[in-house]
Design an enzyme around this catalytic site. Structure first.
Site, PDB file in Angstrom:
ATOM      1  N   LYS A 178       1.118  -1.158  -0.358  1.00 24.97           N
ATOM      2  CA  LYS A 178       0.266   0.123  -0.140  1.00 24.97           C
ATOM      3  C   LYS A 178       0.668   1.971  -0.362  1.00 24.97           C
ATOM      4  CE  LYS A 178      -4.223  -2.246   0.082  1.00 24.97           C
ATOM      5  NZ  LYS A 178      -4.920  -1.466  -1.079  1.00 24.97           N
ATOM      6  N   ASP A 208      -0.078  -0.152  -4.695  1.00 25.77           N
ATOM      7  CA  ASP A 208      -1.702   0.100  -4.608  1.00 25.77           C
ATOM      8  C   ASP A 208      -1.586   1.136  -4.381  1.00 25.77           C
ATOM      9  OD1 ASP A 208      -3.946  -0.094  -4.818  1.00 25.77           O
ATOM     10  OD2 ASP A 208      -4.345  -1.757  -3.430  1.00 25.77           O
ATOM     11  N   GLU A 233      -0.356  -0.276  -8.998  1.00 23.49           N
ATOM     12  CA  GLU A 233      -1.937  -1.011  -9.028  1.00 23.49           C
ATOM     13  C   GLU A 233      -2.789   0.915  -9.431  1.00 23.49           C
ATOM     14  OE1 GLU A 233      -4.650  -3.701  -6.013  1.00 23.49           O
ATOM     15  OE2 GLU A 233      -2.831  -3.856  -6.513  1.00 23.49           O
ATOM     16  N   ASP A 256      -8.229  -1.788 -10.517  1.00 20.79           N
ATOM     17  CA  ASP A 256      -9.400  -2.100  -9.092  1.00 20.79           C
ATOM     18  C   ASP A 256     -10.672  -1.674  -9.243  1.00 20.79           C
ATOM     19  OD1 ASP A 256      -9.887  -3.413  -6.400  1.00 20.79           O
ATOM     20  OD2 ASP A 256      -8.270  -2.834  -5.655  1.00 20.79           O
ATOM     21  N   LYS A 280     -13.424  -8.268  -7.694  1.00 17.29           N
ATOM     22  CA  LYS A 280     -14.403  -8.538  -6.718  1.00 17.29           C
ATOM     23  C   LYS A 280     -15.704  -8.323  -6.820  1.00 17.29           C
ATOM     24  CE  LYS A 280     -11.171  -5.538  -4.075  1.00 17.29           C
ATOM     25  NZ  LYS A 280      -9.747  -4.823  -3.395  1.00 17.29           N
TER      26      LYS A 280
END
Length: 382
Positions: A178, A208, A233, A256, A280
């Site tokens: 992250k 990300d 990401e 994402d 997801k």
């Protein structure tokens, strides 16, 4: 003259009907607080668990766990949406989830995150009725175990490196770092460098931002870290800005939050920013819709992370079944979401082993939810 008997007519549906829906709100506490860009955090988050009961004595389980400030979804919005859908759900045929979900979509457009839990529960009942695990109904099991990634909270670079080393010691070979929580692009470069140094060359490392970076900061990070063999990401809040970052850095990119339906996935592909994509369940509306997204990815050439936004054993099991029914060469990874939180909802649910995880093999979702641990439902529709 020989006569030919007319084929007997088969009644539509299975004769099984939904008699009751129960719903619980369950706080899930992360093993470590997850800090993300733009002030997003994931510490204790409420998951929504539903049970659908039928007149055949079967119970199907569903779950959805929205993260605050992450997607247009919130935990306390699930119950009102399902109450609105009660005329469609109660008395409906649960077998063959897509038929009832089509009725739900016509009755209440949108609200896909709330419908995600419903769809998963319908698939669970369908699998139990067939006596088959869900991966058998989604195309057949393509691999016995699936590769995992480990998500690393955005904290001090040395601590992130330590977490990466510990995860690697358990067999993990893919690491999501992250970025952006501190607001300093130089520190993000250091985070990626320290994680790469910790795990060595070869393992997949990607940074990300959860759509929380400016193009300027993301480009500076990408250029400074390009020699580290990394993937980016979801750096920015729009597909167009993500494309600017990819063009300026030349690095592969995973989508994402911004890839959540057919139109957004096609646009991301056209822009050249969907080398990989997170599928997801709650983004798309459950297993039915996510399976269609999976099939589109097979056509477009993107690798897939098959998972959900957050949650415990129910959504983890659902995603593992879909991942197991996907060609192995196209599965980038999956996520054992339930391994990051407590309490666990199903004691017999899968756990990671040597950096991989196996889908359940019992009928339906293949897990046994601890109903005593859930306590009394917060909502009953019957």
């Amino acid at each position: 003259m020989n006569s030919i008997a007319a084929p007997s007519l088969v009644p539509v549906g299975t004769g099984q009907r939904i008699t009751r829906l129960r719903l619980w709100h369950v706080p899930l506490t992360s093993d470590t607080a997850y800090y993300m860009a733009d002030g997003k955090t994931c510490d204790t988050v409420e998951t929504v668990v539903i049970a659908i009961d039928t007149d055949a004595g079967l119970t199907g389980w569903g779950e959805v766990c929205p993260i605050p400030h992450y997607l247009p979804a919130y935990a306390r919005g699930v119950a009102p949406a399902l109450q609105e859908l009660a005329p469609v759900i109660l008395g409906g045929d649960p077998v063959g989830a897509e038929a009832l979900m089509a009725k739900a979509d016509a009755f209440l457009p949108g609200h896909v995150y709330a419908k995600s839990a419903l769809d998963i529960a319908l698939w669970d009942i369908t699998g139990q009725t067939a006596g088959l695990p869900l991966h058998a109904l989604m195309g057949g099991q393509r691999q016995a175990t699936l590769p995992l990634y480990h998500s690393i909270t955005c904290i001090e670079p040395d601590e992130m490196a330590r977490i990466a080393r510990e995860a690697q010691a358990t067999g993990i070979t893919q690491f999501q770092a992250k970025l952006g929580a501190s607001g300093e692009w130089q520190t993000d470069v250091e985070r990626l460098a320290k994680v790469r140094e910790a795990v060595g060359p070869g393992p997949l490392v990607y940074g990300d931002w959860n759509c929380g970076a400016t193009t300027l900061d993301a480009i500076r990070v990408g250029r400074a870290a390009a020699h580290l063999d990394i993937m980016l990401e979801a750096p920015c809040a729009t597909l167009e800005d993500c494309a600017r970052v990819q063009s300026a850095t030349g690095l592969p990119m995973k989508m994402d939050e911004l890839a959540h339906d057919t139109a957004s996935m096609l646009q991301a592909h056209r822009l050249g920013i969907m080398d990989a994509v997170a599928l997801k369940l709650s983004k798309f509306g459950g297993l039915s819709a996510t399976r269609r997204a999976r099939d589109l990815c097979l056509h477009l050439g993107a690798k897939m992370c098959v998972e959900c936004t957050w949650g415990s054993d129910i959504v983890t099991a659902a995603a593992l079944h879909l991942g197991a029914a996907t060609p192995p060469s196209r599965v980038l990874n999956v996520c054992d979401l339930s391994g990051y939180v407590s309490p666990r909802l199903a004691p017999d649910a899968p756990t990671r082993a040597a950096g991989r995880i196996a889908p359940p093999d019992a009928p339906g979702l293949g897990i046994t939810v601890d109903q005593d641990g859930l306590g009394a439902p917060d909502l009953i529709l019957d």
